[in-house]
Motif scaffolding. Structure first.
Motif, PDB file in Angstrom:
ATOM      1  N   VAL A  95      57.938  13.512  46.295  1.00 45.45           N
ATOM      2  CA  VAL A  95      58.894  13.413  45.196  1.00 45.45           C
ATOM      3  C   VAL A  95      59.955  12.395  45.554  1.00 45.45           C
ATOM      4  CG1 VAL A  95      60.477  14.676  43.720  1.00 45.45           C
ATOM      5  CG2 VAL A  95      58.560  15.854  44.762  1.00 45.45           C
ATOM      6  N   GLN A 108      41.447  11.767  43.677  1.00 43.39           N
ATOM      7  CA  GLN A 108      42.759  11.714  44.299  1.00 43.39           C
ATOM      8  C   GLN A 108      43.720  12.735  43.715  1.00 43.39           C
ATOM      9  OE1 GLN A 108      44.653   8.049  43.472  1.00 43.39           O
ATOM     10  NE2 GLN A 108      46.184   8.261  45.040  1.00 43.39           N
ATOM     11  N   TYR A 109      43.762  12.809  42.389  1.00 46.20           N
ATOM     12  CA  TYR A 109      44.788  13.607  41.740  1.00 46.20           C
ATOM     13  C   TYR A 109      44.315  14.957  41.253  1.00 46.20           C
ATOM     14  CZ  TYR A 109      48.077   9.718  41.236  1.00 46.20           C
ATOM     15  OH  TYR A 109      48.956   8.697  41.458  1.00 46.20           O
ATOM     16  N   ILE A 122      60.397  11.276  40.190  1.00 46.92           N
ATOM     17  CA  ILE A 122      59.111  10.574  40.156  1.00 46.92           C
ATOM     18  C   ILE A 122      58.208  11.120  41.254  1.00 46.92           C
ATOM     19  CG2 ILE A 122      57.984   8.339  40.280  1.00 46.92           C
ATOM     20  CD1 ILE A 122      60.531   7.083  39.484  1.00 46.92           C
ATOM     21  N   VAL A 123      57.030  11.506  40.862  1.00 52.90           N
ATOM     22  CA  VAL A 123      56.051  12.010  41.815  1.00 52.90           C
ATOM     23  C   VAL A 123      55.044  10.905  42.062  1.00 52.90           C
ATOM     24  CG1 VAL A 123      54.252  13.719  42.152  1.00 52.90           C
ATOM     25  CG2 VAL A 123      56.325  14.340  40.938  1.00 52.90           C
ATOM     26  N   SER A 124      54.940  10.472  43.296  1.00 53.59           N
ATOM     27  CA  SER A 124      53.895   9.477  43.568  1.00 53.59           C
ATOM     28  C   SER A 124      52.734  10.217  44.191  1.00 53.59           C
ATOM     29  CB  SER A 124      54.392   8.389  44.523  1.00 53.59           C
ATOM     30  OG  SER A 124      55.680   8.653  44.948  1.00 53.59           O
ATOM     31  N   GLY A 125      51.553  10.018  43.676  1.00 53.80           N
ATOM     32  CA  GLY A 125      50.432  10.744  44.249  1.00 53.80           C
ATOM     33  C   GLY A 125      50.266  12.077  43.551  1.00 53.80           C
ATOM     34  N   PRO A 126      49.274  12.845  43.969  1.00 56.24           N
ATOM     35  CA  PRO A 126      48.959  14.067  43.237  1.00 56.24           C
ATOM     36  C   PRO A 126      50.004  15.151  43.446  1.00 56.24           C
ATOM     37  CG  PRO A 126      47.574  13.859  45.163  1.00 56.24           C
ATOM     38  CD  PRO A 126      48.366  12.606  45.079  1.00 56.24           C
ATOM     39  N   ASN A 185      56.196  14.133  36.191  1.00 53.90           N
ATOM     40  CA  ASN A 185      56.311  12.705  35.910  1.00 53.90           C
ATOM     41  C   ASN A 185      55.672  11.930  37.048  1.00 53.90           C
ATOM     42  OD1 ASN A 185      57.169  10.327  34.734  1.00 53.90           O
ATOM     43  ND2 ASN A 185      59.030  10.312  35.933  1.00 53.90           N
ATOM     44  N   LEU A 186      54.424  11.539  36.873  1.00 52.03           N
ATOM     45  CA  LEU A 186      53.736  10.817  37.936  1.00 52.03           C
ATOM     46  C   LEU A 186      54.002   9.323  37.826  1.00 52.03           C
ATOM     47  CD1 LEU A 186      50.255  12.531  37.697  1.00 52.03           C
ATOM     48  CD2 LEU A 186      52.164  13.171  39.128  1.00 52.03           C
ATOM     49  N   GLY A 187      53.806   8.647  38.958  1.00 54.34           N
ATOM     50  CA  GLY A 187      53.983   7.201  38.962  1.00 54.34           C
ATOM     51  C   GLY A 187      53.069   6.514  37.967  1.00 54.34           C
TER      52      GLY A 187
END
Lengths: 564, 438
Positions: free
Chosen positions: B92, A195-196, B81-85, A209-211
């Protein structure tokens, strides 16, 4: 759980700390005994029974005099030979292998002074096949070591392409056995890779800053029982980039004698004054503290802005555990701050793996800054720093690594998440707890058997890091090579990292080691110990009732890797 | 006969020597006696304080709080905050945006081949290495990666560290010790500054990319050396520069630097975190860009080694870079496009070479206070985020930097950005600048 049976001594036993004859229970004989017990119970955060959990004994037996003499003789001889070889090289009789300058740069100032390199050239090079051994498998309880040969006495190595399979691993920091490649366990980590991707390509403050970073920080805070935590990509850098953010000029750092390089580097980079106190010695610490508070800064005698005491949970070279209750009492009395580096103790000690605060039954909020790494007990990489919310908020904006260093890689974050959930039991299984208990059992078993056999080992009975003293330089090398021939991989440490007369082998136990593996290692240790005359201990232990007698064939069987 | 004469001579000499000796020894003995009985004193202890006074001092002393309070609206308090890749299309703060902020120049973050190799490595090795390089933390992937890097960069040997920030910060003190001299560019990044601080050497800063200033400093040093040639022979001298400066997005003048190196006998430390994989026909960095040769270097580290799957991913990335060198010219084209598109933004100027993949957008005229500047730039960034273009402010530790760069917005170019994306981003920034900077 009383462990107060004292072994029979014959008068030559000498313990290095406190000057008392024997440390029967941690920190009992230094004057803080009564107050401490009361504090311990009143806090109420310990176990419901109110009993002190930790009654481990620490011992640092000194070897007989002849051992020290022989060690110095050994070093002296090697040094003499070194001078002789240098002479031969200068004269041209012997080939010189060290890295040489290019021709265009012959008249530049040399990068390495000849004298600085004397030790490397003449001592380390001859025996350096015992370090940096490459492996080509998982660093689990058994691993495959790649075979190396050297045509020129260790100056260069060549991989033969063959491996030594299924060597028992007594050197990797794999306390809870999370270095595993079980496809089921690693399913979520693999998903994250898909995924990442592998990296984050940015710093925490910019676009990195990832979740999942925030998720991990919340979990770490819950695990430790503190308000808030921050995670970083490298354990070493956690110390070297955060200590300068906490203290600066005009502050005082009181650092234990045997602190790790990362702590020392962080302290130096901060610009604060550093004073050292004797290892785990509370009188020395109190004396230095009193002095500091009463006299203030040198020359000007202005009061210090802050005083910070830096200690580690388990000292990896000694295997000793910090005297945490005493230090907390001292810090409260003198209003200092406490920085606890739990790199080796998080996950490895304590009934549920929460580290030394749990081991002593203390409230984690008594320690101002809790720091640790994820490399050892969680099978990943990186570090954390935790404490009160104000502390962590401040560090988020002022830590060097939050601003300038890339954030932690997503699959590594996922690995830590799953390992921590496993230890806490949040994944619905008891695997984590079982591992913590197995580690404690392995530790106790291994240590007591080693002591029975007559080796000198240092440290606390509950510490999974076991230094076995070898003293003489020749024996250190012979030990490591002999054990590798018997398919046991050990780590030996010598002069710059330890005092010159106290070279040692260091065993790191793991919850993944089975009893058969440990028995094989003990059997080999026994034989090698007899061959090389390593059993220096002069204590006599009553041996435990003999277990069922192992067949030698059993012990020689190959330990396959856990192919799950 | 001669023996007897010699004996007589000795006999003649003996009465005189002892008297001289006796007096000297007598003085020494008296001195020892005095030392033994005189009071000892320690420099640090204030022995004139009584116990009660000490207790009072301890009672009264109040330390500062461990950390000063941080206000809620401090700019670095609120992370995006970044959700996901963090790939080309990035989410964002809940909004889907085009990514102009992550350092993903060659778009390898999302590359399937890299991910597959990493998964294979994960199956074999697990995640962590559980030890430093010296204690069974050296894996065959590490050795392979070092080998490949050395071949790719055309040097004798290479060594990898597990953390980017720590690499140059550990390498500098490994070579440069107390008493050595280091000449550094003023625009050097923070990790270089920390490495210099840890090395305890003499640091001399020269103006950014100004070879004349550097030469002036080198000449001064030469004069010093002539005064004390013995010391000069053992003092090592280094010059630390970056290939592509992260703070100013321009390149160091390497050929001129190499000339100075041979003239004044200094060694060059080249930090290439930005120029690796960017400059040069094959991505070998600034030396290929200028056609200069490298020399070897070695170092050491006390920390756990790089997780093997990251090393495997790096090897695969190197494979991709070697197989397809066109990717670098594509990147360069895109950089030129972005650079051109951003010229003429009202109220802002573009800082950086046209082929630099990470540019800075600064305010043309500062308002006078850094805080106000930062706040205005942040508003531009927020405006762009609303319009689905992800940008970020360049972050620094204000109090710790030696030469704090002016506040700016960081714009990062990647090969995955299309012409439409670039045009959209440029017009969005222009709008933002117009509306906010009027």
């Amino acid at each position: 759980m009383g462990r107060t049976t004292t072994p029979v001594t014959n008068g030559k036993l000498k313990i290095q700390m406190n000057g008392n004859n024997f440390k029967s229970a941690v920190c009992q004989k230094n004057g803080y005994d009564n107050k401490l017990q009361i504090n311990g119970r009143a806090n109420g955060t310990g176990p419901p029974s109110g009993k002190r959990l930790f009654q481990g004994q620490e011992s640092f037996e000194q070897a007989p005099m002849y051992v020290a003499v022989m060690t110095y003789l050994g070093f002296g001889l090697v040094t003499l030979f070194g001078y002789f070889r240098d002479f031969l090289r200068a004269v041209g009789l012997e080939k010189c292998h060290i890295a040489k300058e290019r021709d265009e740069q012959k008249d530049f100032v040399p990068l390495y002074q000849d004298f600085e390199n004397f030790y490397t050239r003449n001592l380390y090079m001859r025996v350096r096949d015992n370090w940096n051994r490459p492996i080509c498998s998982l660093p689990g309880p058994v691993f495959d070591v790649m075979e190396r040969v050297s045509p020129d006495y260790n100056w260069t190595f060549r991989l033969t392409g063959k491996t030594i399979p299924n060597v028992i691993n007594m050197g990797s920091y794999n306390y809870l056995g999370f270095a595993e490649n079980n496809v089921d366990f690693l399913k979520t980590v693999a998903e994250r890779v898909q995924q990442y991707g592998l990296g984050v390509c940015s710093t925490r403050q910019e676009m990195g800053n990832l979740g999942i970073h925030q998720e991990l920080e919340e979990l770490v805070a819950e695990f430790l029982g503190v308000e808030s935590a921050m995670v970083l990509g490298m354990g070493f850098a956690t110390n070297s980039t955060n200590i300068p953010a906490l203290v600066g000029k005009g502050c005082l750092i009181l650092s234990d004698e045997l602190n790790h390089t990362s702590l020392i580097l962080g302290a130096r980079l901060s610009g604060a004054t550093i004073r050292v106190f004797k290892h785990n010695n509370m009188q020395s610490l109190e004396r230095v503290l009193r002095d500091a508070v009463c006299s203030g800064q040198p020359h000007t005698h202005r009061p210090w802005k802050k005083i910070m005491i830096m200690v580690e949970g388990i000292y990896s070279m000694e295997g000793s555990v910090v005297c945490l209750p005493d230090i907390v009492a001292l810090k409260k009395k003198y209003k200092a701050y406490l920085y606890l580096d739990e790199a080796h103790s998080i996950g490895a000690v304590g009934p549920t793996g929460r580290g030394v605060t749990e081991l002593f039954g203390l409230d984690p909020s008594d320690v101002d800054v809790l720091m640790g790494t994820f490399t050892k007990s969680f099978g990943a990489a990186g570090g954390y720093i935790a404490g009160k919310k104000e502390l962590v908020d401040y560090l988020r904006s002022h830590s060097h690594s939050a601003v300038y260093a890339s954030a932690m890689s997503p699959p590594v974050t996922e690995q830590i998440l799953r390992a921590m959930r496993c230890i806490m039991g949040l994944d619905g299984t008891t695997i984590g707890q079982t591992r913590v208990h197995r580690l404690a059992e392995n530790t106790r078993y291994f240590r007591s058997r080693l002591q029975e056999m007559g080796f000198i080992i240092y440290g606390n009975d509950d510490s999974p890091v076991i230094p076995l003293l070898l003293y003489m330089p020749g024996k250190v090398v012979a030990f490591s090579r002999a054990m590798l021939r018997r398919k046991v991989g050990v780590v030996v440490v010598g002069f710059p990292a330890t005092p010159i007369t106290e070279a040692r082998a260091r065993f790191c136990l793991s919850a993944a080691h089975t009893k058969e593996m440990l028995d094989k290692v003990l059997f080999d240790l026994n034989e090698v110990g007899d061959e090389l005359c390593l059993k220096f201990s002069q204590r006599k232990y009553t041996s435990r009732p003999k277990e069922q007698h192992h067949n030698n064939n059993d012990l020689n069987k190959d330990f396959k890797q856990d192919s799950l | 006969m001669s023996q007897l004469a010699m004996d007589l001579e000795c006999a003649n000499f003996s009465p005189q020597a002892p008297a001289y000796h006796l007096i000297l020894e007598g003085i020494l003995i008296l001195w020892i006696v005095r030392l033994l009985f005189s009071k000892t004193y320690k420099l640090q202890e204030r022995s004139d304080l009584t116990e009660k006074e000490k207790e009072d001092l301890i009672e009264e002393w109040q330390p500062e709080p461990l950390v000063p309070p941080v206000s809620k609206d401090h700019p670095s308090m609120n992370y995006d905050i970044v959700s996901g890749p963090p790939s080309h299309n990035i989410v964002v703060n809940g909004k889907q945006c085009i990514n102009f902020a992550s350092f993903n120049f060659l778009g390898l973050l999302d590359n399937e081949r890299v991910k597959q190799k990493a998964l294979a490595s994960l199956k074999k090795y697990g995640v962590g290495t559980c030890g430093p390089r010296g204690f069974y933390g050296t894996f065959d992937v590490h050795l392979e990666l070092e080998d490949r890097l050395a071949k790719f960069m055309r040097t004798e040997e290479a060594i990898i560290y597990s953390y980017g920030f720590a690499t140059i910060a550990s390498a500098i003190p490994a070579y440069s010790k107390r008493g050595d001299i280091v000449f550094v560019d003023e625009a050097a990044c923070f990790s270089i500054q920390k490495g210099l601080q840890a090395s305890r050497s003499f640091i001399k800063y020269f103006k950014h990319n100004d070879m004349e200033d550097l030469e002036r400093l080198l000449k001064e040093q030469e004069i010093e050396d002539q005064k004390n040639p013995r010391k000069a022979r053992v003092t090592r001298r280094f010059v630390v520069v970056e290939g592509l400066y992260i703070n100013t997005a321009d390149v160091c003048p390497l050929p001129a630097l190499v000339k100075l190196k041979y003239k004044y006998k200094v060694r060059i430390f080249l930090e290439e975190s930005m120029s690796f994989g960017v400059l040069g026909e094959h991505g070998r960095g600034v030396t290929e860009h200028f056609g200069v040769n490298r020399l070897s270097g070695q170092g050491y580290c006390f920390s756990a080694s790089l997780p093997p799957m990251l090393a495997a991913a790096a090897i695969e990335a190197l494979n991709i870079m070697e197989e397809d060198p066109d990717i670098f010219s594509v990147l360069r084209e895109k950089c030129e496009q972005v650079h051109k598109a951003l010229q003429g933004t009202p109220g802002m100027k573009v800082l950086g070479e046209s082929y630099a993949p990470a540019l800075h957008l600064q305010l043309e005229s500062s308002s006078g206070s850094r805080e106000t500047d930062v706040r205005m730039l942040r508003r531009i960034v927020d405006y762009c985020l609303e319009k689905q273009i992800a940008l970020t402010l360049a972050r620094y530790l204000d109090k710790e930097e030696r030469f704090l760069p002016p506040p700016s917005i960081r714009v990062v170019v990647t090969v995955e950005q299309t012409k439409e994306d670039i045009d959209r981003a440029a017009s969005c920034i222009r709008e933002a600048a117009l509306s906010i900077l009027k």
